[in-house]
Design a protein around this motif. Structure first.
Motif, short mmCIF file in Angstrom:
data_model
loop_
_atom_site.label_atom_id
_atom_site.label_comp_id
_atom_site.label_asym_id
_atom_site.label_seq_id
_atom_site.Cartn_x
_atom_site.Cartn_y
_atom_site.Cartn_z
N UNK A 192 2.51 8.03 7.32
CA UNK A 192 1.18 8.44 6.84
C UNK A 192 0.55 9.50 7.74
N UNK A 193 0.95 9.53 9.02
CA UNK A 193 0.32 10.47 9.96
C UNK A 193 0.85 11.90 9.79
N UNK A 227 3.18 2.29 3.23
CA UNK A 227 2.40 2.41 4.47
C UNK A 227 3.21 2.13 5.73
N UNK A 240 -5.47 3.37 12.35
CA UNK A 240 -5.10 4.51 13.20
C UNK A 240 -6.34 5.12 13.85
N UNK A 292 3.10 -3.41 5.93
CA UNK A 292 1.73 -3.56 6.39
C UNK A 292 0.92 -2.40 5.84
N UNK A 293 -0.40 -2.57 5.84
CA UNK A 293 -1.27 -1.49 5.41
C UNK A 293 -1.50 -0.55 6.59
N UNK A 294 -1.71 0.71 6.30
CA UNK A 294 -1.93 1.69 7.37
C UNK A 294 -3.18 2.49 7.00
N UNK A 295 -4.22 2.33 7.82
CA UNK A 295 -5.52 2.88 7.46
C UNK A 295 -5.92 3.98 8.43
N UNK A 296 -6.46 5.06 7.90
CA UNK A 296 -6.78 6.21 8.75
C UNK A 296 -8.27 6.57 8.63
N UNK A 334 -3.81 1.42 16.24
CA UNK A 334 -2.64 2.18 16.68
C UNK A 334 -3.10 3.56 17.13
N UNK A 389 1.34 5.07 19.08
CA UNK A 389 2.34 4.17 18.52
C UNK A 389 3.59 3.99 19.35
N UNK A 394 0.85 -1.20 0.00
CA UNK A 394 0.00 0.00 0.00
C UNK A 394 0.88 1.25 0.00
N UNK A 416 -6.13 8.17 15.25
CA UNK A 416 -5.82 9.59 15.44
C UNK A 416 -6.82 10.54 14.81
#
Ligand SMILES: Cc1cc2nc3c(=O)[nH]c(=O)nc-3n(C[C@H](O)[C@H](O)[C@H](O)COP(=O)(O)OP(=O)(O)OC[C@H]3O[C@@H](n4cnc5c(N)ncnc54)[C@H](O)[C@@H]3O)c2cc1C
Ligand code: FES
Ligand code: FES
Lengths: 159, 291
Positions: free
Chosen positions: A66-67, A20, B50, B4-8, B28, B31, A1, B52
């Motif tokens: 990403x943040x 990601x 996430x 890994x995938x990171x989803x917001x 998360x 973190x 991703x 946040x």
């Protein structure tokens, strides 16, 4: 991703295509070439990777890339003035012997900056507390504390 | 490192959808625990969700009930204009958690959900008798914090549930409290830690309420209920304190690990209890009338 993220780095808008699982330190050092941000432990213990995000010092080794979308980031490269003039804090570290090998220095200086930006006249205890998350293997800390005190004094003169 | 995938997600509805689409994904918050565990290859998540960007998880509301959003950072707590006065024991603990960079991103919810026996904010919240709100796709439930911790690393959260809020009754004006922590250096996980809260009897020497919690001395952050009962509504004397100290040392079940030994941890709890009692209510036969 992957996705493209956008943020402000030392005052300029940047966009980077990021995977990601990358951390803030990964994108600062590699695609963006800001190698002043150091990785010591990678686990939040040493503070060598410290940068300022929206006014607060953070460990870039624990910060998911990403943040950082939409945020304002300051690295050590952002402290240089025009003509590569050192900032007040950097100059104070040079003059007071706050630097030996230099590995901890960018992180130390950014922690000091985050402190002085909100508290221009800190006491010794406040300085020690602000730097408790930054390890130094060389100086023994005394000169670093003196450097931050000097920077606070010089900062007052400038204003 | 494995990717890994990171989803917001921006809402709970999105979270519940993502849980279906990415089975086994973990949450998360700041973190500061999770990123370390990933780096140390203790866990290899396929996807992180996430917390946040979900507005409902942040914010602090102060009334007769105090609400702390789970995503409140430790720095947010410390910088809050009123909390230092209303919940001094929580702010004392917050100031001892990690270094500045950690406090700036570490969240209150993360500190509890990580379920470490040494979680610094757990002790003040236990003596303040906090409740936590746990929300899942089917709805929300409220659980006393003392029932939340199950074993090291394990809470009573069901798969997919999110800790959304920490709720507290505003302490009465007769409340006195203190937090103590023994670390190897200033920025370190606790070798042992301790919190005491007492409510002073209006009629004179003695406590109508005593709440005690200790950290890093049992599989979970622990309330010492038997010791509380010993000290509530009795006279106050050095002899009673000594009995309480011995009882506390007997109840805890610490382990020896790289940070310290079983015996040392046991003694710290007893000594901290004695010091805390002296600090808050009674020294050398003198009852502290003022806080
Ligand atoms: C250098 C260093 C020093 C530290 N010092 C201390 C210390 O002195 N005292 C101390 O107590 N801790 C300390 N810690 C541990 C850590 O910083 C804290 O526990 C912190 O509060 C965790 O919060 P977080 O938001 O970073 O959690 P995360 O790492 O994001 O999450 C921790 C766990 O909780 C889960 N989780 C988080 N929020 C929620 C939620 N709202 N609902 C459901 N699940 C959730 C996550 O899935 C994860 O499993 C330290 C860590 C480091 C790296
Ligand atoms: S490299 Fe980030 S704290 Fe050490
Ligand atoms: S100057 Fe070498 S680590 Fe600080």
């Amino acid at each position: 991703m992957r996705k493209e993220i956008h943020f402000i780095l030392n005052g300029s808008a940047v966009s980077v295509l990021v995977e990601a699982h990358k951390r803030l330190i990964d994108i600062l050092r590699d695609p963006l070439g800001h190698k002043g941000t150091k990785e010591g432990c990678g686990e939040g213990e040493c503070g060598a990777c410290t940068v300022i995000v929206d006014g607060r010092a953070v460990n870039s080794c624990l910060y998911p890339a990403f943040e950082i979308e939409g945020k304002n980031v300051t690295t050590i490269e952002g402290l240089l003035g025009s003509g590569n003039r050192l900032s007040v804090i950097q100059q104070a570290f040079v003059e007071k012997g706050g630097i030996q090998c230099g590995f901890c220095t960018p992180g130390m200086i950014l922690s000091a900056k985050a402190l002085l930006d909100t508290n221009p006249d800190p006491g010794e205890e406040e300085i020690r507390n602000a730097l408790v998350g930054n390890l130094c293997r060389c100086t023994g800390y005394v000169q670093i504390i003196e450097s931050v005190k000097e920077a606070a004094e010089k900062g007052k003169e400038i204003k | 490192m494995n990717g890994y995938d990171y989803l917001i997600p921006k809402s709970f509805t999105e979270v519940w959808d993502l849980n279906k689409k990415f089975p086994g994904a973990g949450y998360i918050a700041g973190g500061t625990d999770l990123m370390v565990r990933i780096k140390q290859r203790e866990i290899r998540p396929r996807a992180l969700i996430s917390l946040r960007s979900i507005p409902e998880l942040s914010g602090i509301d102060i009334g007769d009930t105090i609400r702390l959003g789970a995503m409140t950072t430790i720095t947010d707590l410390i910088q809050h204009p009123e909390l230092g006065r209303i919940l001094p024991v929580l702010i004392q603990a917050a100031k001892r958690l990690g270094g500045t960079q950690i406090r700036n991103v570490a969240t209150l919810g993360g500190n509890l959900c990580n379920c470490s026996p040494c979680a610094d904010t757990a002790l003040p919240l236990l003596v303040l008798e906090a409740r936590v709100v746990l929300k899942g796709p089917e709805g929300a439930r409220e659980v006393p914090l003392s029932d939340f911790f199950v074993s090291p690393g394990e809470s009573c959260l069901l798969p997919g549930e999110i800790l959304t809020d920490i709720l507290l009754d505003r302490p009465s004006v007769d409340t006195r409290s203190v937090f103590m922590k023994k670390g190897r250096v200033r920025m370190d996980l606790a070798i042992a830690s301790f919190a005491l809260l007492v409510e002073i009897k209006s009629s004179g020497p003695g406590c109508s309420k005593v709440r005690i919690a200790a950290g890093s001395v049992a599989p979970v952050p622990l309330r010492l209920k038997e010791v509380e009962q010993l000290l509530e509504n009795t006279g106050i004397s050095e002899e009673i304190f000594l009995n309480a100290q011995k009882m506390a040392e007997g109840i805890v079940s610490p382990i020896t690990d790289i940070r310290s030994t079983e015996d040392y941890r046991r003694r710290i709890v007893g000594v901290y209890l004695k010091r805390a009692l002296r600090k808050l209510i009674y020294t050398n036969g003198e009852w502290h009338k003022e806080k």
